[in-house]
Structure formats: structure tokens, C-alpha cells
Design an enzyme around this catalytic site. Structure first.
Site, mmCIF file in Angstrom:
data_model
loop_
_atom_site.group_PDB
_atom_site.id
_atom_site.type_symbol
_atom_site.label_atom_id
_atom_site.label_comp_id
_atom_site.label_asym_id
_atom_site.label_seq_id
_atom_site.Cartn_x
_atom_site.Cartn_y
_atom_site.Cartn_z
ATOM 1 C CG ASP A 147 9.980 -1.228 -0.189
ATOM 2 O OD1 ASP A 147 10.305 -0.719 0.862
ATOM 3 O OD2 ASP A 147 9.412 -2.064 0.017
ATOM 4 C CG ASP A 218 5.051 -3.604 5.193
ATOM 5 O OD1 ASP A 218 5.540 -2.321 4.941
ATOM 6 O OD2 ASP A 218 5.661 -4.706 4.837
HETATM 7 C C1 GLA Z 1 8.103 -3.986 2.118
HETATM 8 C C2 GLA Z 1 6.888 -3.036 1.558
HETATM 9 C C3 GLA Z 1 5.745 -3.667 1.389
HETATM 10 C C4 GLA Z 1 6.179 -4.912 0.241
HETATM 11 C C5 GLA Z 1 7.025 -5.565 0.887
HETATM 12 C C6 GLA Z 1 7.881 -6.590 -0.417
HETATM 13 O O1 GLA Z 1 7.768 -4.434 3.309
HETATM 14 O O2 GLA Z 1 6.402 -2.042 2.657
HETATM 15 O O3 GLA Z 1 4.741 -3.053 0.883
HETATM 16 O O4 GLA Z 1 6.336 -4.056 -1.187
HETATM 17 O O5 GLA Z 1 8.374 -4.763 1.085
HETATM 18 O O6 GLA Z 1 9.138 -7.338 -0.132
#
Ligand code: GLA
Length: 397
Positions: A147, A218
Site C-alpha cells: 500500500d 477505499d
Molecule cells: C489504505 C487501504 C485500505 C487499508 C488501509 C489500512 O487506506 O486502501 O484498504 O489497507 O490503508 O491502513
């Protein structure tokens, strides 16, 4: 000089070939499993992950194809004097946890990022990529979600403040680096890119060894979010295929404010999209109707169809969308989705078969009722708000 360039080309070609080979080993169909984030967020721990693994087995989800048990953010502890990363107190023994998950016939996934910190502020992999990949392999990890998060600020913006192209190159290189590091472990590890769709990631993710890549920001457990993400997938269908998938984010089925119809539509559309099916709900407290949705074998079969062809929106009329997905053996899945807030009865929706390239009555099966259904031209389809008709036609004409 010529010799030098040739060897550079050879090394590059070998890497690309290896990356392609690697990505072909895993994720031949969209990965299925469970991820801790959408429901538990930072409350994930060893006990919860074991419970999720147990539930995947006892609910029949494992038999339906859910294999990966993925720990998302907040598992990371500190690095020791050699730079080796250890899990925090929530995960006393990651290797033992992996052994437990494997003993159930499941696989274990983990989360990191190319920056100093992850999105939740935990230790990232910056400067420790090879070491971390090695640690994951030693623990027995089978899947990595990587990520972007703080890398945007601490590296991209810091190193190339006003240069978008240079920032994107830094991001690309960071994903190449972890792709190589995973490959070097010799362990088949699904590589999931999470950088929210920046820089048309679908165009380059497979080259860096990516098996799936997030296409959007998200997801949230409400209809507007699910539908907005669904709409953003249009036009990406040509990038998906065996070993490499668009990822419109993990499932919210069973979470938040989604009602049964919305859960059903969300799940159906992720099947049409050939999206990874990573449940994100509280498995030990799953309601029967949620379990029924998540384990609908016919819908899962659409998602897992071995042709790996992502579906696309064919047309919309008012607030009704019609999608189709080509399946192996010449079959087709058709989804009619009422995205509006009213029941489609005052202005009934009429199906136009010609727009789907179909001619005359089409015999199929409604995958939510399990009943045979014949689609005819101009037929009125009445759906409640946010509900869906999902039909499989074995021999479309
Ligand atoms: C980002 C990702 C999410 C999750 C969070 C965890 O927002 O897109 O899917 O993994 O981080 O902190």
C-alpha cells in the site's frame, strides 16, 4: 558498449519473463479469501485471524473457494538491530499463525507498503524490501498487499516536489523493487498493488509482477460507495485476465448499512467484474443471509470463470444498468441492476436483447432464485431499489 546494452536487455528480458512467469503461477482466477480491514481495522489480532480461518472452514466458505486469510494494516512491531521486522504484541508468533492457517488448507496474507509508514502509521518496508520479503517467506506468507501511503509524501513529494512524471517513476520503481524481492524468495506470493489506481496502474502492474491492483480509493460499507466504485470500472475490462486482475477493493458484504439487496448486487457485480472476492465481514457473527450470499456457488462460478474475461456495462436506461460478462464455453452472464432509489415498477424497465447482441428468447438461469428463466426482447423487468437480476445463459443466440 553494444555488449553492455545487450546484456542489459537480456537482464531486463529475463526479469520481465520471470515476472510474467511468477504472476502466472498464482491468481489464475481472481483471489478469494477474507481480509481483516473492512470490519476489524486496527482491532485485528492473532486470535481474530485464527477465528476467521476456523469460520472459513466451518461456514463452507473455504469449500466455496475462499482460501486467503489476509492480515491488513497494524500487525507490525519494531525492527531489531539487524533490521528484521517483528510483529507487534497482537501477533506473538507469525510463523505459528501461518502454520495454523496452512493446517486448515488455507493461505496467509500480509500487508506492507513502500514508504516509511503504512496508512495506519505502522512500520513500512522502505529500505528493507528484500529483508521484509525474506521474512514473509520464512513465516510462510502467501500474499502481500503493498500500500503506497506515506511513500507519496516521504519519497515522491520529497524527492520530486513539482514533477509528476518523476513522482510516478519513483512509485513504479518502488513496486518493481518489491516485485523483485518477492520473486527472489522463490515462494509463490500473490502481489497485490494498492495505490488507488494512480498513473493508470492497470497498464503497468503486470510488468512489475502484480497479480492485482486497486483501481480506486477505499470502499465503504454503503451503497453510494459501492456503486461509485462499480461505475469507475468501466473501460478497464481489457486489462484483466488470468494472473492479473483489476481490484475494485475488498467486499463490504455483511458490513455497515448495506441491506440484503445491496449486498446481493455488490457481490453479483464483483462477480461480473472478475474482481478479487475478499470478504471483509465479521465471520464469527455472520448472519445467515450474508453467508448465503457469500457462498452462492453459481455466482462464485461466474467470478472464477476460467476464461478470466472481465464484464462490461452494455447500456443504461434511466437508473437501470445492464452488464454482461462472456464466460467459457460460449456462455454469458447478464446483470440488470436497479441503481435507483425507487422500485422500477412505475416506469418499468424493458430489456433490449439486440443491445446485448442476442436474438430471440434466451433460456437461462436466475442465479439468485436458482430458477430457469427465459429472457425475451422487450420484457419488463421489475426490480426493487438497488436489487439485481443475474442470469447465466449457457447457449446465447
Ligand atoms: C489504505 C487501504 C485500505 C487499508 C488501509 C489500512 O487506506 O486502501 O484498504 O489497507 O490503508 O491502513
Amino acid at each position: 558498449m553494444r555488449k553492455f546494452s545487450l546484456s542489459v536487455v537480456a537482464v531486463f528480458a529475463a526479469f520481465s519473463f520471470a515476472a510474467i512467469l511468477h504472476s502466472q503461477e498464482v491468481a489464475q482466477t481472481p483471489p478469494m479469501g477474507w481480509n481483516s480491514w473492512n470490519y476489524f481495522a486496527s482491532k485485528v489480532d492473532d486470535k481474530g485471524v485464527r477465528a476467521a480461518a476456523d469460520e472459513l472452514v466451518s461456514t463452507g466458505m473455504k469449500d466455496a473457494g475462499y482460501i486467503y486469510v489476509n492480515i491488513d494494516d497494524t500487525w507490525q512491531g519494531k525492527r531489531d538491530e539487524n533490521g528484521v521486522l517483528h510483529a507487534n504484541e497482537k501477533f506473538p508468533d507469525m510463523k505459528a499463525l501461518a502454520d495454523y492457517v496452512h493446517s486448515k488448507g488455507l493461505k496467509l496474507g500480509i500487508y506492507s507498503g513502500p514508504g516509511e509508514k503504512t496508512c495506519a502509521g505502522y512500520e513500512g518496508s522502505l529500505g528493507h524490501e528484500e529483508q521484509d520479503a525474506k521474512t514473509y517467506a520464512e513465516w510462510g506468507i502467501d500474499y502481500l498487499k503493498y500500500d503506497l501511503c506515506s511513500f507519496r509524501k516521504d519519497t515522491m513529494a520529497a524527492k520530486a516536489p513539482n514533477d509528476q512524471a518523476a513522482q510516478m517513476k519513483l512509485m513504479y520503481d518502488a513496486y518493481v523493487k518489491m516485485g523483485k524481492a518477492l520473486k527472489a524468495t522463490g515462494r509463490p506470493i500473490v502481489y497485490s498493488l494498492c495505490q488507488y489506481g494512480w498513473d493508470a496502474v492497470w497498464e503497468w502492474a503486470p510488468q512489475v509482477g502484480g497479480n492485482l491492483w486497486r483501481t480506486t480509493g477505499d470502499i465503504q460499507a454503503n451503497w453510494n460507495s459501492v456503486y461509485a466504485i462499480l461505475s469507475e470500472q468501466e473501460g478497464l475490462e481489457s486489462y484483466a485476465g488470468p494472473g492479473h486482475w483489476n481490484d475494485p477493493d475488498m467486499l463490504e458484504v455483511g458490513n455497515g448499512k448495506l441491506n440484503v439487496r445491496e449486498n446481493r448486487s455488490h457481490f453479483s457485480m464483483w462477480a461480473i467484474l472478475a474482481a478479487p472476492l475478499l470478504a471483509g465481514n465479521d465471520l464469527p457473527n455472520m448472519k445467515p443471509e450474508v453467508k448465503e450470499i457469500l457462498t452462492n456457488k453459481d455466482v462464485i462460478a461466474i467470478n472464477q470463470d476460467k476464461l478470466g474475461k472481465q464484464g462490461h456495462r452494455v447500456y443504461s436506461e434511466g437508473e437501470v444498468d445492464v452488464w454482461e460478462r462472456d464466460l467459457s464455453g460460449g456462455a454469458k452472464a447478464i446483470a440488470v441492476l436497479n441503481a435507483g432509489s425507487d422500485r422500477v415498477s412505475t416506469h418499468p424497465f424493458h430489456l433490449r436483447l439486440a443491445k446485448l447482441g442476442l436474438n430471440g428468447p434466451q433460456k437461462g438461469r436466475d442465479l439468485w432464485t436458482g430458477k430457469d428463466v427465459t429472457l425475451t426482447d422487450n420484457m419488463a423487468i421489475e426490480l426493487q431499489s438497488h436489487d439485481i437480476l443475474l442470469v447465466k445463459i449457457d447457449n446465447p443466440k
